[in-house]
Design a protein around this motif. Structure first.
Motif, PDB file in Angstrom:
ATOM      1  N   VAL A   9     -74.940   1.414   8.243  1.00  0.00           N
ATOM      2  CA  VAL A   9     -74.507   0.124   7.721  1.00  0.00           C
ATOM      3  C   VAL A   9     -75.415  -0.960   8.269  1.00  0.00           C
ATOM      4  O   VAL A   9     -75.654  -1.039   9.475  1.00  0.00           O
ATOM      5  CB  VAL A   9     -73.038  -0.155   8.101  1.00  0.00           C
ATOM      6  CG1 VAL A   9     -72.593  -1.517   7.603  1.00  0.00           C
ATOM      7  CG2 VAL A   9     -72.132   0.961   7.565  1.00  0.00           C
ATOM      8  N   ILE A  10     -75.916  -1.794   7.363  1.00  0.00           N
ATOM      9  CA  ILE A  10     -76.724  -2.960   7.732  1.00  0.00           C
ATOM     10  C   ILE A  10     -75.890  -4.174   7.328  1.00  0.00           C
ATOM     11  O   ILE A  10     -75.623  -4.387   6.147  1.00  0.00           O
ATOM     12  CB  ILE A  10     -78.097  -2.958   7.023  1.00  0.00           C
ATOM     13  CG1 ILE A  10     -78.979  -1.801   7.508  1.00  0.00           C
ATOM     14  CG2 ILE A  10     -78.829  -4.260   7.289  1.00  0.00           C
ATOM     15  CD1 ILE A  10     -78.743  -0.523   6.833  1.00  0.00           C
ATOM     16  N   GLU A  11     -75.434  -4.920   8.322  1.00  0.00           N
ATOM     17  CA  GLU A  11     -74.560  -6.065   8.054  1.00  0.00           C
ATOM     18  C   GLU A  11     -75.356  -7.364   7.975  1.00  0.00           C
ATOM     19  O   GLU A  11     -76.538  -7.414   8.345  1.00  0.00           O
ATOM     20  CB  GLU A  11     -73.496  -6.181   9.143  1.00  0.00           C
ATOM     21  CG  GLU A  11     -72.486  -5.068   9.092  1.00  0.00           C
ATOM     22  CD  GLU A  11     -71.333  -5.273  10.041  1.00  0.00           C
ATOM     23  OE1 GLU A  11     -71.524  -5.878  11.118  1.00  0.00           O
ATOM     24  OE2 GLU A  11     -70.220  -4.841   9.703  1.00  0.00           O
ATOM     25  N   SER A  12     -74.676  -8.390   7.556  1.00  0.00           N
ATOM     26  CA  SER A  12     -75.275  -9.719   7.398  1.00  0.00           C
ATOM     27  C   SER A  12     -76.104 -10.113   8.601  1.00  0.00           C
ATOM     28  O   SER A  12     -75.680  -9.935   9.746  1.00  0.00           O
ATOM     29  CB  SER A  12     -74.186 -10.773   7.209  1.00  0.00           C
ATOM     30  OG  SER A  12     -73.462 -10.480   6.049  1.00  0.00           O
ATOM     31  N   LEU A  13     -77.252 -10.640   8.310  1.00  0.00           N
ATOM     32  CA  LEU A  13     -78.228 -11.167   9.249  1.00  0.00           C
ATOM     33  C   LEU A  13     -78.961 -10.086  10.037  1.00  0.00           C
ATOM     34  O   LEU A  13     -79.875 -10.393  10.786  1.00  0.00           O
ATOM     35  CB  LEU A  13     -77.611 -12.214  10.181  1.00  0.00           C
ATOM     36  CG  LEU A  13     -76.893 -13.368   9.470  1.00  0.00           C
ATOM     37  CD1 LEU A  13     -76.377 -14.372  10.489  1.00  0.00           C
ATOM     38  CD2 LEU A  13     -77.752 -14.040   8.427  1.00  0.00           C
ATOM     39  N   GLU A  14     -78.594  -8.803   9.865  1.00  0.00           N
ATOM     40  CA  GLU A  14     -79.376  -7.699  10.430  1.00  0.00           C
ATOM     41  C   GLU A  14     -80.489  -7.404   9.441  1.00  0.00           C
ATOM     42  O   GLU A  14     -80.241  -7.295   8.241  1.00  0.00           O
ATOM     43  CB  GLU A  14     -78.534  -6.419  10.505  1.00  0.00           C
ATOM     44  CG  GLU A  14     -77.794  -6.177  11.758  1.00  0.00           C
ATOM     45  CD  GLU A  14     -77.076  -4.827  11.669  1.00  0.00           C
ATOM     46  OE1 GLU A  14     -77.750  -3.784  11.742  1.00  0.00           O
ATOM     47  OE2 GLU A  14     -75.861  -4.846  11.502  1.00  0.00           O
ATOM     48  N   ARG A  61     -70.908  -9.560   5.625  1.00  0.00           N
ATOM     49  CA  ARG A  61     -69.650  -9.820   6.320  1.00  0.00           C
ATOM     50  C   ARG A  61     -69.560 -11.322   6.537  1.00  0.00           C
ATOM     51  O   ARG A  61     -70.547 -12.037   6.399  1.00  0.00           O
ATOM     52  CB  ARG A  61     -69.581  -9.066   7.638  1.00  0.00           C
ATOM     53  CG  ARG A  61     -70.659  -9.462   8.612  1.00  0.00           C
ATOM     54  CD  ARG A  61     -70.538  -8.724   9.940  1.00  0.00           C
ATOM     55  NE  ARG A  61     -71.713  -8.892  10.747  1.00  0.00           N
ATOM     56  CZ  ARG A  61     -72.045  -9.999  11.416  1.00  0.00           C
ATOM     57  NH1 ARG A  61     -71.267 -11.043  11.359  1.00  0.00           N
ATOM     58  NH2 ARG A  61     -73.144 -10.062  12.128  1.00  0.00           N
ATOM     59  N   ARG A  62     -68.385 -11.738   6.868  1.00  0.00           N
ATOM     60  CA  ARG A  62     -68.187 -13.161   7.114  1.00  0.00           C
ATOM     61  C   ARG A  62     -69.065 -13.601   8.285  1.00  0.00           C
ATOM     62  O   ARG A  62     -69.051 -12.984   9.340  1.00  0.00           O
ATOM     63  CB  ARG A  62     -66.725 -13.435   7.413  1.00  0.00           C
ATOM     64  CG  ARG A  62     -65.845 -13.184   6.216  1.00  0.00           C
ATOM     65  CD  ARG A  62     -64.373 -13.235   6.605  1.00  0.00           C
ATOM     66  NE  ARG A  62     -63.541 -12.966   5.455  1.00  0.00           N
ATOM     67  CZ  ARG A  62     -63.056 -11.775   5.149  1.00  0.00           C
ATOM     68  NH1 ARG A  62     -63.332 -10.732   5.896  1.00  0.00           N
ATOM     69  NH2 ARG A  62     -62.299 -11.608   4.096  1.00  0.00           N
ATOM     70  N   VAL A  63     -69.822 -14.640   8.077  1.00  0.00           N
ATOM     71  CA  VAL A  63     -70.701 -15.185   9.104  1.00  0.00           C
ATOM     72  C   VAL A  63     -70.263 -16.617   9.357  1.00  0.00           C
ATOM     73  O   VAL A  63     -69.941 -17.351   8.418  1.00  0.00           O
ATOM     74  CB  VAL A  63     -72.180 -15.145   8.640  1.00  0.00           C
ATOM     75  CG1 VAL A  63     -73.083 -15.860   9.614  1.00  0.00           C
ATOM     76  CG2 VAL A  63     -72.627 -13.700   8.457  1.00  0.00           C
ATOM     77  N   VAL A  64     -70.241 -17.020  10.604  1.00  0.00           N
ATOM     78  CA  VAL A  64     -69.834 -18.376  10.949  1.00  0.00           C
ATOM     79  C   VAL A  64     -70.711 -19.365  10.191  1.00  0.00           C
ATOM     80  O   VAL A  64     -71.941 -19.250  10.180  1.00  0.00           O
ATOM     81  CB  VAL A  64     -69.927 -18.611  12.466  1.00  0.00           C
ATOM     82  CG1 VAL A  64     -69.606 -20.051  12.812  1.00  0.00           C
ATOM     83  CG2 VAL A  64     -68.992 -17.662  13.197  1.00  0.00           C
ATOM     84  N   ALA A  65     -70.072 -20.295   9.546  1.00  0.00           N
ATOM     85  CA  ALA A  65     -70.785 -21.291   8.749  1.00  0.00           C
ATOM     86  C   ALA A  65     -70.313 -22.679   9.148  1.00  0.00           C
ATOM     87  O   ALA A  65     -69.370 -22.835   9.915  1.00  0.00           O
ATOM     88  CB  ALA A  65     -70.515 -21.052   7.264  1.00  0.00           C
ATOM     89  N   GLY A  66     -70.966 -23.657   8.610  1.00  0.00           N
ATOM     90  CA  GLY A  66     -70.565 -25.038   8.861  1.00  0.00           C
ATOM     91  C   GLY A  66     -69.244 -25.358   8.184  1.00  0.00           C
ATOM     92  O   GLY A  66     -68.627 -24.510   7.550  1.00  0.00           O
ATOM     93  N   SER A  67     -68.825 -26.601   8.278  1.00  0.00           N
ATOM     94  CA  SER A  67     -67.532 -27.007   7.730  1.00  0.00           C
ATOM     95  C   SER A  67     -67.462 -26.811   6.217  1.00  0.00           C
ATOM     96  O   SER A  67     -66.389 -26.630   5.669  1.00  0.00           O
ATOM     97  CB  SER A  67     -67.242 -28.463   8.086  1.00  0.00           C
ATOM     98  OG  SER A  67     -68.251 -29.299   7.550  1.00  0.00           O
TER      99      SER A  67
END
Length: 172
Positions: A9-14, A61-67
């Protein structure tokens, strides 16, 4: 002796480091306001992938984002890995009536369907925009079956990836 997993599995930002002959699938579909269906899809791939090649599963996957909820790095990662995939699996889950439409996934489905690229599609019966997905695909890709459970969608994906015949291989 270290073994290489058949499904990785290759997740977001990898970033993806290709392996020779590896099959690649991107898991597209609902991410927000819906169940985390990707874990179930990955588990299903691990059960049914029997090809001698390894399988790379690109799993946003869910990645921390701005408001605003927007994350430029995430969008770039998705764009790169969508283009690297041999096939894109779309899944539209139901079960959450709070903003369940998944507009980005619908956009990605429309773009992929219009190009003719290899895709598999599944739509749960209680997904609010189910009839829209079915109608649009009936016109854009009438030959494409639309599944109603995730397991069938994964099994069709595995068959389409060729079980060793490499019909969908593209450059990494």
């Amino acid at each position: 002796m270290m073994t290489t997993p058949r499904v990785r599995v290759i997740e977001s930002l990898e970033e993806y480091a290709p392996r020779p002959g590896e099959a690649k699938v991107f898991l597209a579909g609902g991410m927000h306001n819906c169940p985390d269906w990707r874990a179930d899809a990955i588990a299903a791939f691990e059960r049914v992938w029997s090809d001698g090649r390894s399988l790379a599963v690109f799993s946003p996957r869910r990645v921390v984002a701005g408001s605003s909820g927007f994350n430029e790095a995430m969008v770039g990662w998705e764009h790169r890995h969508l283009s690297r995939a041999d096939l894109v699996l779309f899944w539209f889950p139901g079960g959450n009536e709070h903003r369940p439409e998944q507009p980005i996934a619908l956009y990605e489905l429309g773009a992929a369907a219009a190009t003719g690229r290899p895709i598999t599609v599944g739509v749960e019966h209680d997904y609010r925009r189910r009839l829209d997905v079915l109608a649009q695909l009936r016109y854009a890709r009438p030959e494409l079956p639309v599944h109603h459970d995730l397991g069938a969608t994964v099994r069709t994906t595995v068959r389409m990836l060729g079980a060793g015949t490499h019909p969908l291989r593209n450059a990494s």
